[in-house]
Enzyme design. Structure first.
Site, PDB file in Angstrom:
ATOM      1  N   LYS A   1      -9.393   2.659  10.088  1.00 28.61           N
ATOM      2  CA  LYS A   1     -10.242   3.348  11.067  1.00 28.61           C
ATOM      3  C   LYS A   1     -11.095   2.281  11.750  1.00 28.61           C
ATOM      4  O   LYS A   1     -12.275   2.136  11.424  1.00 28.61           O
ATOM      5  CB  LYS A   1     -11.163   4.349  10.362  1.00 28.61           C
TER       6      LYS A   1
ATOM      7  N   ASP B   1     -12.580   1.818   6.232  1.00 29.62           N
ATOM      8  CA  ASP B   1     -13.480   2.596   7.079  1.00 29.62           C
ATOM      9  C   ASP B   1     -14.601   1.683   7.585  1.00 29.62           C
ATOM     10  O   ASP B   1     -14.413   0.972   8.574  1.00 29.62           O
ATOM     11  CB  ASP B   1     -13.976   3.764   6.204  1.00 29.62           C
TER      12      ASP B   1
HETATM   13  P1  IMP Z   1     -15.385   1.610   3.346  1.00 25.53           P
HETATM   14  O1  IMP Z   1     -16.049   0.735   2.359  1.00 25.53           O
HETATM   15  O2  IMP Z   1     -16.403   2.361   4.162  1.00 25.53           O
HETATM   16  O3  IMP Z   1     -14.387   0.902   4.223  1.00 25.53           O
HETATM   17  O4  IMP Z   1     -14.695   2.730   2.510  1.00 25.53           O
HETATM   18  C1  IMP Z   1     -13.351   2.904   2.371  1.00 25.53           C
HETATM   19  C2  IMP Z   1     -13.149   4.033   1.403  1.00 25.53           C
HETATM   20  O5  IMP Z   1     -13.713   5.234   1.943  1.00 25.53           O
HETATM   21  C3  IMP Z   1     -11.700   4.363   1.185  1.00 25.53           C
HETATM   22  O6  IMP Z   1     -11.169   3.674   0.091  1.00 25.53           O
HETATM   23  C4  IMP Z   1     -11.728   5.851   0.902  1.00 25.53           C
HETATM   24  O7  IMP Z   1     -11.936   6.069  -0.477  1.00 25.53           O
HETATM   25  C5  IMP Z   1     -12.918   6.354   1.652  1.00 25.53           C
HETATM   26  N1  IMP Z   1     -12.548   7.006   2.926  1.00 25.53           N
HETATM   27  C6  IMP Z   1     -12.834   6.609   4.185  1.00 25.53           C
HETATM   28  N2  IMP Z   1     -12.336   7.447   5.104  1.00 25.53           N
HETATM   29  C7  IMP Z   1     -11.704   8.416   4.409  1.00 25.53           C
HETATM   30  C8  IMP Z   1     -10.956   9.590   4.795  1.00 25.53           C
HETATM   31  O8  IMP Z   1     -10.763   9.917   5.983  1.00 25.53           O
HETATM   32  N3  IMP Z   1     -10.454  10.335   3.779  1.00 25.53           N
HETATM   33  C9  IMP Z   1     -10.618  10.021   2.466  1.00 25.53           C
HETATM   34  N4  IMP Z   1     -11.296   8.938   2.057  1.00 25.53           N
HETATM   35  C10 IMP Z   1     -11.841   8.144   3.021  1.00 25.53           C
END
Ligand code: IMP
Ligand code: MG
Length: 178
Positions: free
Chosen positions: A130, A102
């Site tokens: 994403k 994300d």
């Molecule tokens: P980042 O550090 O912001 O890239 O976080 C990634 C983490 O956010 C993933 O491992 C998920 O646990 C959570 N995450 C991000 N988007 C979603 C979603 O649409 N559904 C469920 N979990 C999400």
């Protein structure tokens, strides 16, 4: 449970095909090398199980619990490890397996973490990406599918620890978290 889902984005059959394709790519890329597959808890647990069945080669499996999330739909840049590796990555080819990238914070943190532990090589496989939500630059080596900015659940992915057991990937109704 199923009533909280707005729409099914990926069926069980589509998820199976994604795992087969990624498994083939990974098998080829790591040919002749032993891999330490590291699943990021908890979201990757179903994906990792299906993915490794499609990797034809020598591997070990470990898990790490690292996240930048806090029981909601918003990300924070602070990443914490609540369960560390039990296999030392020193000198190994590591393949990190994540449910979704994300902001990119967790992914960047984990790659740096494995390198700091002297991994020989670090590659990153994510079921979903994403790309529009990045706060820090990050390009996964293997991507199951890119998705838009909807909150998705099922097949390991949760909202507030719910829905992980759904066999498909669904878009959660906004009314559930607003
Ligand atoms: P980042 O550090 O912001 O890239 O976080 C990634 C983490 O956010 C993933 O491992 C998920 O646990 C959570 N995450 C991000 N988007 C979603 C979603 O649409 N559904 C469920 N979990 C999400
Ligand atoms: Mg996660």
């Amino acid at each position: 449970m199923h009533n909280d889902v707005e729409k099914i984005l990926f069926s069980e059959e589509e998820l199976k095909k994604i795992c087969q394709r990624l498994g083939k790519q990974i098998t080829k890329a790591f040919e002749g090398q032993k891999v330490l597959v590291v699943g990021v808890l908890k979201g990757s647990f179903i994906f990792l199980g299906d993915l490794v069945k499609n990797i034809d080669g020598d591997l070990n499996i470990d898990f790490i619990d690292a996240s930048s999330y806090y029981n909601g739909t918003q990300t924070t840049s602070h990443v914490t490890i609540s369960k560390d590796l039990s296999i030392d990555p020193d000198g190994k080819c590591v393949l990190i397996v994540e449910d979704i990238v994300d902001s990119g914070n967790t992914a960047n943190f984990l790659v740096d973490y494995m390198k700091a532990k002297n991994a020989k090589d670090v590659k990153f496989c994510t079921l979903f990406d994403k790309p529009k939500r990045r706060q820090v630059a990050f390009t996964p080596d293997y991507i199951g599918a890119s998705v838009d900015d909807n909150f998705i659940v099922g097949y390991g992915l949760d909202y507030a620890e719910n829905y992980r057991h759904l066999p498909y990937i669904g878009i959660l109704k906004e009314s559930v978290y607003l």
